[in-house]
Write a protein that holds these residues in place. Structure first.
Motif, PDB file in Angstrom:
ATOM      1  N   LEU A 126       0.697   7.176   8.178  1.00 45.07           N
ATOM      2  CA  LEU A 126       1.047   5.819   7.715  1.00 45.07           C
ATOM      3  C   LEU A 126       2.154   5.897   6.661  1.00 45.07           C
ATOM      4  O   LEU A 126       2.021   6.624   5.677  1.00 45.07           O
TER       5      LEU A 126
ATOM      6  N   ARG B  45       3.155  -6.311   3.131  1.00 44.32           N
ATOM      7  CA  ARG B  45       2.420  -6.300   4.404  1.00 44.32           C
ATOM      8  C   ARG B  45       1.518  -7.526   4.476  1.00 44.32           C
ATOM      9  O   ARG B  45       1.319  -8.231   3.489  1.00 44.32           O
TER      10      ARG B  45
ATOM     11  N   ILE C 230     -13.630  -1.551   2.732  1.00 41.18           N
ATOM     12  CA  ILE C 230     -13.543  -1.233   1.310  1.00 41.18           C
ATOM     13  C   ILE C 230     -14.727  -1.915   0.620  1.00 41.18           C
ATOM     14  O   ILE C 230     -14.887  -3.135   0.735  1.00 41.18           O
TER      15      ILE C 230
ATOM     16  N   ASN D 243     -10.541  -4.295   6.058  1.00 39.25           N
ATOM     17  CA  ASN D 243      -9.081  -4.473   6.047  1.00 39.25           C
ATOM     18  C   ASN D 243      -8.670  -4.710   7.492  1.00 39.25           C
ATOM     19  O   ASN D 243      -8.618  -3.783   8.291  1.00 39.25           O
TER      20      ASN D 243
ATOM     21  N   PHE E 178       0.875  -1.183   0.000  1.00 39.04           N
ATOM     22  CA  PHE E 178       0.000   0.000   0.000  1.00 39.04           C
ATOM     23  C   PHE E 178       0.909   1.228   0.000  1.00 39.04           C
ATOM     24  O   PHE E 178       1.490   1.590   1.018  1.00 39.04           O
TER      25      PHE E 178
ATOM     26  N   SER F 206      -3.627  -2.631  -3.377  1.00 39.06           N
ATOM     27  CA  SER F 206      -4.543  -2.128  -2.337  1.00 39.06           C
ATOM     28  C   SER F 206      -5.715  -3.105  -2.293  1.00 39.06           C
ATOM     29  O   SER F 206      -5.910  -3.898  -3.225  1.00 39.06           O
ATOM     30  N   VAL F 207      -6.495  -3.020  -1.240  1.00 42.12           N
ATOM     31  CA  VAL F 207      -7.717  -3.827  -1.188  1.00 42.12           C
ATOM     32  C   VAL F 207      -8.616  -3.430  -2.357  1.00 42.12           C
ATOM     33  O   VAL F 207      -9.224  -4.275  -3.024  1.00 42.12           O
ATOM     34  N   GLN F 208      -8.668  -2.126  -2.642  1.00 41.34           N
ATOM     35  CA  GLN F 208      -9.524  -1.629  -3.720  1.00 41.34           C
ATOM     36  C   GLN F 208      -9.177  -2.311  -5.053  1.00 41.34           C
ATOM     37  O   GLN F 208     -10.062  -2.772  -5.783  1.00 41.34           O
TER      38      GLN F 208
HETATM   39  O1  LIG Z   1      -5.569  -1.405   0.774  1.00 38.80           O
HETATM   40  C1  LIG Z   1      -5.715  -0.397   1.488  1.00 38.80           C
HETATM   41  N1  LIG Z   1      -6.610   0.541   1.109  1.00 38.80           N
HETATM   42  C2  LIG Z   1      -6.814   1.705   1.833  1.00 38.80           C
HETATM   43  O2  LIG Z   1      -7.648   2.550   1.450  1.00 38.80           O
HETATM   44  C3  LIG Z   1      -6.071   1.849   3.015  1.00 38.80           C
HETATM   45  N2  LIG Z   1      -6.026   2.815   3.968  1.00 38.80           N
HETATM   46  C4  LIG Z   1      -5.141   2.415   4.904  1.00 38.80           C
HETATM   47  O3  LIG Z   1      -4.856   3.073   5.960  1.00 38.80           O
HETATM   48  N3  LIG Z   1      -4.583   1.216   4.567  1.00 38.80           N
HETATM   49  C5  LIG Z   1      -5.169   0.830   3.395  1.00 38.80           C
HETATM   50  N4  LIG Z   1      -4.997  -0.262   2.623  1.00 38.80           N
END
Ligand SMILES: O=c1[nH]c(=O)c2[nH]c(=O)[nH]c2[nH]1
Length: 307
Positions: free
Chosen positions: A179, A185, A300, A266, A168, A238-240
């Motif tokens: 962050l 991760r 998400i 998440n 991420f 990312s999760v998205q």
């Molecule tokens: O995959 C992620 N999407 C996010 O939008 C996000 N926001 C975050 O703090 N960690 C993550 N991880």
């Protein structure tokens, strides 16, 4: 008293727990469902005039679920079973125009016996908390010879985790950001997935159910496999982005799937500070001991629709 009007009404029985054995010549099949069956129609007077003559008792709704669980030829398919129940309610009762049938299917997976290497004919294991969710709406508001239905199917409570293959990075930076970018991760989520299946041209009848020609079980297997395979193999940005890749493949692989929605928490894992023992555990490459964080979690969500 203020002037009021009833603008929506629906009632029925929730949490109808039912288990069915289908005894075949060589093996048994079993299903366990929690059913919610609710009805809409010309029922307003039961609310506004205390007139119960229009009320099919919720107890009768529960009885109907059990009777159909006994008699149905489709009981092993939660989608067909839900459609069958819905069609029954809107055709049996002239004043009931819509039926909502929601089914949670609890897992019973056939046991593979180690000694024989064979699937056991009548023994099963609950090998996971994940459940299938089915939501059917049968609509006869245009008449019982013009019944239509929507079918949603999905998965819930499927807990997954990968210890690598997830990053991420390059996300929005301002004074609220603390962050750091992370190139590798832990990624963990509890999958909640729902997809809409397009039925062939309606109208629907009980007899046409046999000829729908949709292999709901095969679609469910495809969705589950794609969810797990994509989660495992996608180099996640990312999760998205991973969520979107799951949706794209499901819609490409299953011509009957019109849209797919995911809700993915998440579930964070924080590296534990072991500096007090002189044990390096904070830098990503050194981190081996983590604290699973109950809350907060990211959340998400998205729906992807066939264009
Ligand atoms: O995959 C992620 N999407 C996010 O939008 C996000 N926001 C975050 O703090 N960690 C993550 N991880």
């Amino acid at each position: 008293m203020a002037e009021v009007k009833l603008t929506y009404a629906r009632y029925g029985k929730d949490k109808v727990r039912v288990f069915r054995i289908v005894r075949g010549p060589t093996h048994h099949d079993v299903v366990e469902y929690t059913v919610c069956a609710t009805l809409e129609g010309d029922i307003d007077v039961s609310y506004t005039q205390a007139d119960n003559t229009v009320v099919i008792a919720t107890d009768s709704c529960k009885n109907t679920v059990n009777v159909f669980a006994k008699k149905s030829a489709h009981v092993l398919s939660p989608e067909l079973f839900a459609l069958e129940l819905g069609i029954h309610f809107v055709t049996k009762y002239a004043h009931i125009h819509k039926a909502h049938i929601d089914i949670i299917q609890h897992k019973w997976t056939r046991i593979n016996v180690t000694e024989t290497g064979k699937a056991h004919p009548h023994s099963f294991v609950r090998d996971g908390d994940d459940k299938r969710l089915i939501g059917v709406i049968v609509d006869a508001t245009k008449g019982t010879d013009a019944i239509s239905a929507t079918v949603k199917s999905g998965i819930t409570d499927m807990l997954v985790l990968k210890s690598s293959g997830s990053a991420f990075e390059n996300f929005y930076t301002d004074e609220y950001r603390t962050l750091p970018d992370v190139s590798d991760r832990i990624l963990s989520t509890s999958v909640d997935c729902s997809y809409t299946i397009t039925l062939p041209p309606q109208p629907l009848t009980l007899t046409r159910l046999d000829k729908l020609g949709i292999d709901f079980a095969a679609i469910a297997t495809s969705v589950r496999n794609t969810t797990l395979d994509t989660f495992a193999t996608d180099q996640s940005a990312s999760v998205q982005a991973t969520l979107y890749n799951m949706c794209k493949k499901i819609i490409s692989d299953n011509k009957e799937v019109y849209d797919v929605s995911y809700k993915l928490p998440n579930k964070h894992y924080h590296a534990v500070n072991l500096d007090f023992m002189g044990l390096p555990n904070l830098k990503p490459a050194e981190a081996e001991v983590f604290q699973p964080v109950e809350s907060p979690s990211g959340l998400i969500m998205a729906t992807v629709t066939r264009a």
